[in-house]
Design an enzyme around this catalytic site. Structure first.
Site, PDB file in Angstrom:
ATOM      1  N   GLU A   1       0.839  -1.193   0.000  1.00 39.53           N
ATOM      2  CA  GLU A   1       0.000   0.000   0.000  1.00 39.53           C
ATOM      3  C   GLU A   1       0.876   1.246   0.000  1.00 39.53           C
ATOM      4  OE1 GLU A   1      -2.624  -0.671   3.325  1.00 39.53           O
ATOM      5  OE2 GLU A   1      -1.154   0.038   4.781  1.00 39.53           O
ATOM      6  N   CYS A   2       0.506   2.180  -0.861  1.00 35.35           N
ATOM      7  CA  CYS A   2       1.210   3.446  -1.062  1.00 35.35           C
ATOM      8  C   CYS A   2       2.684   3.176  -1.364  1.00 35.35           C
ATOM      9  CB  CYS A   2       1.018   4.358   0.138  1.00 35.35           C
ATOM     10  SG  CYS A   2       1.361   6.100  -0.248  1.00 35.35           S
ATOM     11  N   GLY A   3       3.609   3.496  -0.454  1.00 37.28           N
ATOM     12  CA  GLY A   3       5.015   3.246  -0.724  1.00 37.28           C
ATOM     13  C   GLY A   3       5.305   1.787  -1.018  1.00 37.28           C
TER      14      GLY A   3
END
Length: 457
Positions: free
Chosen positions: A336-338
């Protein structure tokens, strides 16, 4: 609806402000440390979806901090997270943005404002007011916040950035006239600011000497705030011990290899608490140290963080990438995200340097071409991801500055903002690998059956 917060648990306060940037985090950390030094067991909370502040709270209070979010969470989950205060003697919550700031469209149990959290918990608000450039006029601001919603309990104010004894005296006169209690007055000190970068505060793990900073904040608050009045102002109750573990999010697998270092550090504390409470094993590993995930893990989970600051290190972490690819041949991997960016083909840093990532997804992201992404997200899955079946609705939050250059894989979900408007960052799925740009907060209860089926599978 029955009250999910019966009597019998520690009283609390909400530290809030008229706006961001007024010093409430400094006040929060100093108050946590000062009360803990007085021998109190202090339970910290963060109102809203911020995932940086809880780590600072933990360092100051020596007790895990949890998010309470009325947009993303229903009443049962709020009660379960609030119930983590069992064994504490006082709760201190830190607000987000201004006290009444939220979104326009109601979520699972509210609009996401700190005032809603304070009202739901019964916590009186301590308003931190930056009085720089004004004196008696600050009382008008305080009075407006005190009277805007009479159902929000109000304890008083802490005056911040006071320039002189005369300035403090004049400001206190205004507060006295308005009937607002002053709980403390903090002199202007530039050395108390926490280091920041483009997403706000740096991570707690990156602070050069966080323990010394917290000691300084605690001393500063003790010298200039009436701690006895603060403790006496605490009210309200939170949670029930019986609902705490059962209502928290269920684990997406039994043995979860969790990336954990300066590049991957943002996982909501209530998720990990719920996973452990249900019997899951969390197996930390460090991609930055070129560690592979546990070979016998059922799932690899790459949280958000700052991979863009460590592009070269991640690109050269062959043991990590080899282990990740081996796992993905037969078992699920989620980012998730990064973490999503690290699963992609490449990440371009702010200097324009391209770094090879794991290549499990085709995603290419760039920080050279910055684009701000911020806000709540509601996602309806179009395919299964760890812990949730296709059709499940998830609640989360997105906050980053990257630009998508290529996202060629199948979309994972239909994603919307808090008002229901479509969001182009839909996440991806390829084989056993999935990723999203939002940080997961919770799944919606209506989809719990699909989620349970996915977890069992």
């Amino acid at each position: 609806m029955s009250d999910p917060f019966p009597q019998g648990y520690p009283p609390g306060l909400m530290i809030s402000a008229p706006a961001s940037g007024t010093g409430k985090t400094t006040v929060m950390l100093g108050l946590l440390r000062a009360l803990a030094e007085d021998g109190l067991k202090v339970q910290p909370y963060k109102s809203g979806p911020d995932y940086i502040d809880p780590a600072f709270h933990f360092a100051a209070a020596k007790r895990p901090s949890f998010n309470l979010d009325t947009w993303a969470m229903d009443a049962t989950l709020l009660a379960a997270i609030a119930g983590q205060a069992s064994g504490a003697e006082i709760c201190i919550g830190e607000g987000s943005m201004g006290l009444f700031d939220g979104v326009a469209t109601r979520g699972q149990s509210g609009f996401g404002s700190s005032a809603e959290t304070a009202k739901r918990m019964g916590w009186p608000v301590v308003l931190v007011i930056d009085v720089g450039g004004q004196a008696q006029s600050a009382a008008a601001t305080a009075l407006g916040f005190k009277s805007y919603d009479p159902e929000v309990p109000f304890a008083g104010v802490i005056l911040n950035r006071v320039a002189s004894p005369r300035h403090e005296r004049l400001t206190r006169l205004g507060m006295e006239r308005a009937g607002v209690k002053v709980l403390g007055a903090l002199p202007r000190r530039g050395d108390l600011a926490l280091p920041e970068r483009h997403l706000g505060l740096i991570q707690a793990v990156e602070h050069p000497d966080l323990e010394a900073a917290n000691q300084g904040y605690g001393t500063f608050l003790r010298d200039h705030v009436d701690l006895e009045a603060i403790k006496a102002a605490a009210m309200g109750t939170v949670g029930t011990a019986g609902t705490a573990p059962q209502a928290l999010p269920k684990p997406p697998a039994q043995r979860i290899a969790l990336a954990r270092d300066a590049a991957f550090s943002f996982t909501y504390p209530h998720l990990l608490t719920g996973w452990r409470a249900a019997g899951a094993e969390i197996l930390p590993f460090s991609p930055l140290a070129d560690e592979a995930p546990a070979s016998d893990a059922d799932l690899v989970w790459l949280p958000g963080g700052y991979p863009e600051l460590h592009g070269a290190t991640l690109a050269s972490a062959e043991t990590f990438r080899r282990g990740l690819r081996k796992h993905a041949e037969t078992r699920p991997v989620h980012g998730e995200c990064g973490g999503y960016m690290a699963l992609g083909e490449a990440l371009i840093d702010k200097e324009g340097t391209r770094h090879q990532m794991a290549g499990l997804l085709g995603l290419v992201t760039s920080y050279e071409k910055r684009k701000f992404h911020l806000g709540y997200r509601r996602a309806v899955l179009q395919a299964q991801m760890p812990g949730f079946g296709a059709g499940a609705a998830l609640r989360g939050h997105e906050f980053h500055y990257s630009t998508i250059l290529d996202e060629p894989d199948a979309p994972l979900a239909q994603v919307m903002d808090a008002d229901g408007n479509p969001v182009p960052e839909t996440g991806s799925i390829k084989g056993h690998v999935t990723g999203t740009f939002f940080h997961l907060i919770t799944g919606e209860k209506a989809e719990s059956k699909a989620s349970e089926e996915a977890s069992a599978a």
